[in-house]
Design a protein around this motif. Structure first.
Motif, PDB file in Angstrom:
ATOM      1  N   CYS A   1      64.478 -14.658  89.522  1.00  0.00           N
ATOM      2  CA  CYS A   1      64.638 -14.450  88.081  1.00  0.00           C
ATOM      3  C   CYS A   1      66.089 -14.095  87.765  1.00  0.00           C
ATOM      4  CB  CYS A   1      63.711 -13.338  87.603  1.00  0.00           C
ATOM      5  SG  CYS A   1      63.802 -13.013  85.834  1.00  0.00           S
ATOM      6  N   LEU A   2      66.736 -14.945  86.999  1.00  0.00           N
ATOM      7  CA  LEU A   2      68.090 -14.680  86.509  1.00  0.00           C
ATOM      8  C   LEU A   2      67.973 -14.186  85.072  1.00  0.00           C
ATOM      9  CD1 LEU A   2      71.273 -16.830  86.830  1.00  0.00           C
ATOM     10  CD2 LEU A   2      70.467 -16.192  84.553  1.00  0.00           C
TER      11      LEU A   2
ATOM     12  N   GLY B   1      62.293  -6.467  89.028  1.00  0.00           N
ATOM     13  CA  GLY B   1      62.293  -5.909  90.382  1.00  0.00           C
ATOM     14  C   GLY B   1      60.912  -5.880  90.998  1.00  0.00           C
ATOM     15  N   ARG B   2      59.902  -5.683  90.171  1.00  0.00           N
ATOM     16  CA  ARG B   2      58.533  -5.599  90.654  1.00  0.00           C
ATOM     17  C   ARG B   2      57.918  -6.965  90.922  1.00  0.00           C
ATOM     18  NH1 ARG B   2      54.128  -5.417  87.295  1.00  0.00           N
ATOM     19  NH2 ARG B   2      55.451  -4.793  85.541  1.00  0.00           N
ATOM     20  N   LEU B   3      58.267  -7.969  90.109  1.00  0.00           N
ATOM     21  CA  LEU B   3      57.567  -9.252  90.172  1.00  0.00           C
ATOM     22  C   LEU B   3      58.367 -10.385  90.817  1.00  0.00           C
ATOM     23  CD1 LEU B   3      55.882  -9.241  86.645  1.00  0.00           C
ATOM     24  CD2 LEU B   3      54.794  -8.807  88.852  1.00  0.00           C
ATOM     25  N   ALA B   4      59.690 -10.301  90.819  1.00  0.00           N
ATOM     26  CA  ALA B   4      60.502 -11.371  91.402  1.00  0.00           C
ATOM     27  C   ALA B   4      60.877 -11.036  92.840  1.00  0.00           C
ATOM     28  CB  ALA B   4      61.761 -11.594  90.563  1.00  0.00           C
ATOM     29  N   ASP B   5      61.009 -12.067  93.671  1.00  0.00           N
ATOM     30  CA  ASP B   5      61.488 -11.857  95.040  1.00  0.00           C
ATOM     31  C   ASP B   5      62.980 -11.579  95.055  1.00  0.00           C
ATOM     32  OD1 ASP B   5      59.013 -12.438  96.594  1.00  0.00           O
ATOM     33  OD2 ASP B   5      59.190 -14.364  95.566  1.00  0.00           O
ATOM     34  N   LEU B   6      63.691 -12.110  94.057  1.00  0.00           N
ATOM     35  CA  LEU B   6      65.122 -11.852  93.917  1.00  0.00           C
ATOM     36  C   LEU B   6      65.469 -11.849  92.437  1.00  0.00           C
ATOM     37  CD1 LEU B   6      68.002 -11.527  95.104  1.00  0.00           C
ATOM     38  CD2 LEU B   6      68.172 -14.039  95.057  1.00  0.00           C
ATOM     39  N   SER B   7      66.151 -10.799  91.996  1.00  0.00           N
ATOM     40  CA  SER B   7      66.652 -10.725  90.626  1.00  0.00           C
ATOM     41  C   SER B   7      68.158 -10.993  90.655  1.00  0.00           C
ATOM     42  CB  SER B   7      66.396  -9.351  90.006  1.00  0.00           C
ATOM     43  OG  SER B   7      65.012  -9.079  89.929  1.00  0.00           O
ATOM     44  N   VAL B   8      68.603 -11.904  89.816  1.00  0.00           N
ATOM     45  CA  VAL B   8      70.028 -12.184  89.676  1.00  0.00           C
ATOM     46  C   VAL B   8      70.439 -11.674  88.301  1.00  0.00           C
ATOM     47  CG1 VAL B   8      71.807 -13.962  89.668  1.00  0.00           C
ATOM     48  CG2 VAL B   8      69.805 -14.206  91.158  1.00  0.00           C
ATOM     49  N   VAL B   9      71.167 -10.570  88.282  1.00  0.00           N
ATOM     50  CA  VAL B   9      71.507  -9.891  87.029  1.00  0.00           C
ATOM     51  C   VAL B   9      72.860 -10.376  86.544  1.00  0.00           C
ATOM     52  CG1 VAL B   9      71.712  -7.663  85.883  1.00  0.00           C
ATOM     53  CG2 VAL B   9      70.218  -7.900  87.872  1.00  0.00           C
ATOM     54  N   THR B  10      72.897 -10.787  85.272  1.00  0.00           N
ATOM     55  CA  THR B  10      74.105 -11.408  84.754  1.00  0.00           C
ATOM     56  C   THR B  10      74.281 -11.074  83.279  1.00  0.00           C
ATOM     57  OG1 THR B  10      75.308 -13.522  84.618  1.00  0.00           O
ATOM     58  CG2 THR B  10      72.931 -13.570  84.165  1.00  0.00           C
TER      59      THR B  10
ATOM     60  N   GLU C   1      63.349 -24.780  99.504  1.00  0.00           N
ATOM     61  CA  GLU C   1      62.218 -25.632  99.157  1.00  0.00           C
ATOM     62  C   GLU C   1      61.026 -24.787  98.708  1.00  0.00           C
ATOM     63  OE1 GLU C   1      59.453 -29.208 101.092  1.00  0.00           O
ATOM     64  OE2 GLU C   1      61.301 -28.556 102.089  1.00  0.00           O
ATOM     65  N   GLY C   2      60.443 -25.157  97.581  1.00  0.00           N
ATOM     66  CA  GLY C   2      59.283 -24.447  97.071  1.00  0.00           C
ATOM     67  C   GLY C   2      59.597 -23.254  96.191  1.00  0.00           C
ATOM     68  N   ASP C   3      60.884 -22.954  95.996  1.00  0.00           N
ATOM     69  CA  ASP C   3      61.262 -21.849  95.118  1.00  0.00           C
ATOM     70  C   ASP C   3      60.984 -22.194  93.653  1.00  0.00           C
ATOM     71  OD1 ASP C   3      62.165 -20.368  97.235  1.00  0.00           O
ATOM     72  OD2 ASP C   3      64.304 -20.556  96.761  1.00  0.00           O
ATOM     73  N   ILE C   4      60.732 -21.177  92.866  1.00  0.00           N
ATOM     74  CA  ILE C   4      60.755 -21.299  91.410  1.00  0.00           C
ATOM     75  C   ILE C   4      61.844 -20.371  90.900  1.00  0.00           C
ATOM     76  CG2 ILE C   4      59.527 -20.904  89.239  1.00  0.00           C
ATOM     77  CD1 ILE C   4      56.945 -21.611  90.569  1.00  0.00           C
ATOM     78  N   ILE C   5      62.796 -20.940  90.167  1.00  0.00           N
ATOM     79  CA  ILE C   5      63.901 -20.173  89.594  1.00  0.00           C
ATOM     80  C   ILE C   5      63.720 -20.142  88.079  1.00  0.00           C
ATOM     81  CG2 ILE C   5      66.401 -20.018  89.292  1.00  0.00           C
ATOM     82  CD1 ILE C   5      66.665 -21.677  91.884  1.00  0.00           C
ATOM     83  N   VAL C   6      63.736 -18.949  87.509  1.00  0.00           N
ATOM     84  CA  VAL C   6      63.617 -18.797  86.061  1.00  0.00           C
ATOM     85  C   VAL C   6      64.940 -18.295  85.505  1.00  0.00           C
ATOM     86  CG1 VAL C   6      62.368 -17.713  84.176  1.00  0.00           C
ATOM     87  CG2 VAL C   6      61.194 -18.172  86.315  1.00  0.00           C
ATOM     88  N   LEU C   7      65.506 -19.047  84.577  1.00  0.00           N
ATOM     89  CA  LEU C   7      66.687 -18.599  83.846  1.00  0.00           C
ATOM     90  C   LEU C   7      66.179 -17.996  82.540  1.00  0.00           C
ATOM     91  CD1 LEU C   7      68.999 -21.713  84.358  1.00  0.00           C
ATOM     92  CD2 LEU C   7      68.569 -19.796  85.907  1.00  0.00           C
ATOM     93  N   ALA C   8      66.184 -16.674  82.463  1.00  0.00           N
ATOM     94  CA  ALA C   8      65.537 -15.998  81.336  1.00  0.00           C
ATOM     95  C   ALA C   8      66.560 -15.555  80.297  1.00  0.00           C
ATOM     96  CB  ALA C   8      64.755 -14.784  81.842  1.00  0.00           C
TER      97      ALA C   8
END
Length: 465
Positions: free
Chosen positions: A180-181, A201-210, A256-263
């Protein structure tokens, strides 16, 4: 309004220069049901009775609850290459199956709301099913083509509730990793930042804070607030303040198989290229702190010959109660704009005083671009061949002029209120109705005190809803 629709209610837009309290926010939503003939409400939301308290309209209900008049049952997720969606069965006035081309439990509610509205316009089962299975909403769980075997989505989620909805939904599709970005807007309640950080932090495997739209705050101060929430969890995160670089990081490190969300911000139609040669995919550039993706979307067709909006200067003056300082009262205005950069010949320019800029400074430039008239709250006398209309407040005048223009049309109007899912529901309703009706809808999320009046000027005689 002919129909008022309530989707759901949750804390949002509270504090700072927004609503003073949760109660005031809810009271504003409730106003719709004293201004419509028919209210359609989500009975599964615990606030529906408070929202409809004091209503003056007839009420209909939808939801999963057995007491709802239009009900959903048998929900299941749909997943195949290039398609994430949801299926459910209808019960009540309609009894047929529906596939929705947007994933998640919340999509069932949005679709139910759409069907409940369409029922009152006689839309056929076939057109309802076709519309909901083809709906695409810009910036709402919107897939972007990428060169790798992963999924990249854009979603407008900009608070904890909407972020939790989308991340919990995507978890159900069992991604390899959920990334999750996101950032947070400046000059808004700080609590929103803590909450968003904790949810990601609770739901994503990685948070990209921007960065998001920082407005007048330092982006690093906003990110520090987000980190407060992240530190309440065990979630992994990385801070990349430059949003363009943050997106590049997500794509470069995708598996492979990742889902990336640009929020958050990132759904606007601006053009740009993905940095550093990522061929086969496109990305955006910074504009006022926002990164925007260049998606391969169909462009909106424009009417040949232009729009039919016509008002004389005198009609505009009477509508807003202004004083004509100079110019021809019989001059014809064919468009209205608050943006001096988008003036068309024949336009009325409405200069708005913003947080940093007073658009009165651009009046002369709009005349050079073809405007025939302007409103002003700064001038008391003027000698010019163009029309200048003195008003106490240009924003209020814009709303009065839009009201007068809207009153020329006698067609059903549907209003959608709620906290989450309004734009998606609006797009679903418009798509389903447009199979049988000529529909005018707000573009994007132009539902503000400026955007809504400007929307009214797009009404044309052939519109039916």
């Amino acid at each position: 309004f002919s129909i008022g629709l309530f989707t759901n209610f949750s804390p949002d837009h509270i504090g700072g220069n927004e609503h003073k309290s949760l109660e005031e926010y809810r009271a504003c939503k409730a106003m719709l049901f004293r201004q419509c003939e028919l209210g359609i409400v989500n009975i599964d939301d615990e606030n529906w009775k408070a929202i409809t308290e004091g209503h003056t309209c007839q009420l209909e209900t939808y939801g999963f609850h057995p007491e709802a008049q239009l009900r959903a049952k048998g929900e299941r997720l749909l997943s195949r290459p290039g398609y994430l969606g949801v299926h459910f069965e209808l019960d009540g006035p309609y009894q047929f199956g529906v596939d929705v081309d947007i994933p998640g439990h919340f999509s069932v509610y949005n679709a139910l709301a759409t069907i409940a509205v369409c029922r009152h316009f006689g839309v056929t089962e076939e057109n309802i099913r076709r519309g909901l299975n083809a709906v695409k909403v810009k910036g709402r769980v919107e897939p972007v083509k990428v060169p790798g075997n992963y999924t990249l989505l854009i979603d407008y989620a900009h608070n904890a509730v909407s972020m939790e909805n989308i991340l919990e939904t995507l978890r159900e599709y069992h991604p390899n990793r959920l990334i999750c970005l996101f950032g947070a807007g400046g000059n808004r309640a700080r609590s929103r930042r803590y909450e968003m950080g904790e949810v990601s932090g609770r739901l994503a495997d990685l948070s990209v804070v921007t960065a998001d739209n920082s407005r007048f705050e330092d982006v690093m101060d906003i990110i520090s607030d987000i980190e407060v929430g992240l530190h309440k969890t065990d979630g992994k995160y990385i801070v990349i303040p430059d949003r363009k670089e943050a997106i590049k990081y997500c794509m470069d490190h995708a598996q492979e198989g990742d889902i990336i969300v640009l929020a958050g911000k990132g759904h606007e139609d601006q053009r740009g290229q993905i940095p550093s040669g990522r061929t086969g995919s496109r990305c955006g550039h910074f504009k006022r702190g926002r990164v925007v993706l260049n998606l391969e979307r169909p462009r909106t067709s424009k009417r040949k010959g232009g729009r039919t909006m016509k008002m004389t200067v005198e009609e505009i003056r009477r509508a807003c109660g202004g004083k004509l300082l100079c110019g021809d009262p019989e001059a014809v205005v064919t468009s209205v704009s608050t943006d001096s950069r988008k003036i068309e010949p024949g336009a009325l320019f409405v200069p708005i005083k913003g947080e940093r800029t007073d658009a009165h400074a651009y009046i002369t430039a709009t005349f050079a671009a073809g405007a025939v008239a302007t409103l002003t709250e700064e001038h008391t006398e003027m000698e010019d061949s163009h029309a200048w209309i003195r008003v106490p407040n240009t924003l209020s005048a814009l709303q009065l002029i839009a009201t007068a223009y809207r009153q020329r049309f006698s067609i059903p109007v549907v209003g959608v209120t709620g906290s989450v899912g309004k734009t998606t529901t609006k797009e679903m309703i418009a798509l389903a109705l447009s199979a049988e009706k000529k529909v005018m809808r707000t573009e994007g999320n132009h539902n503000s005190q400026v955007g809504l009046p400007l929307t009214m000027f797009r009404l044309e005689p052939e519109h039916e809803v």
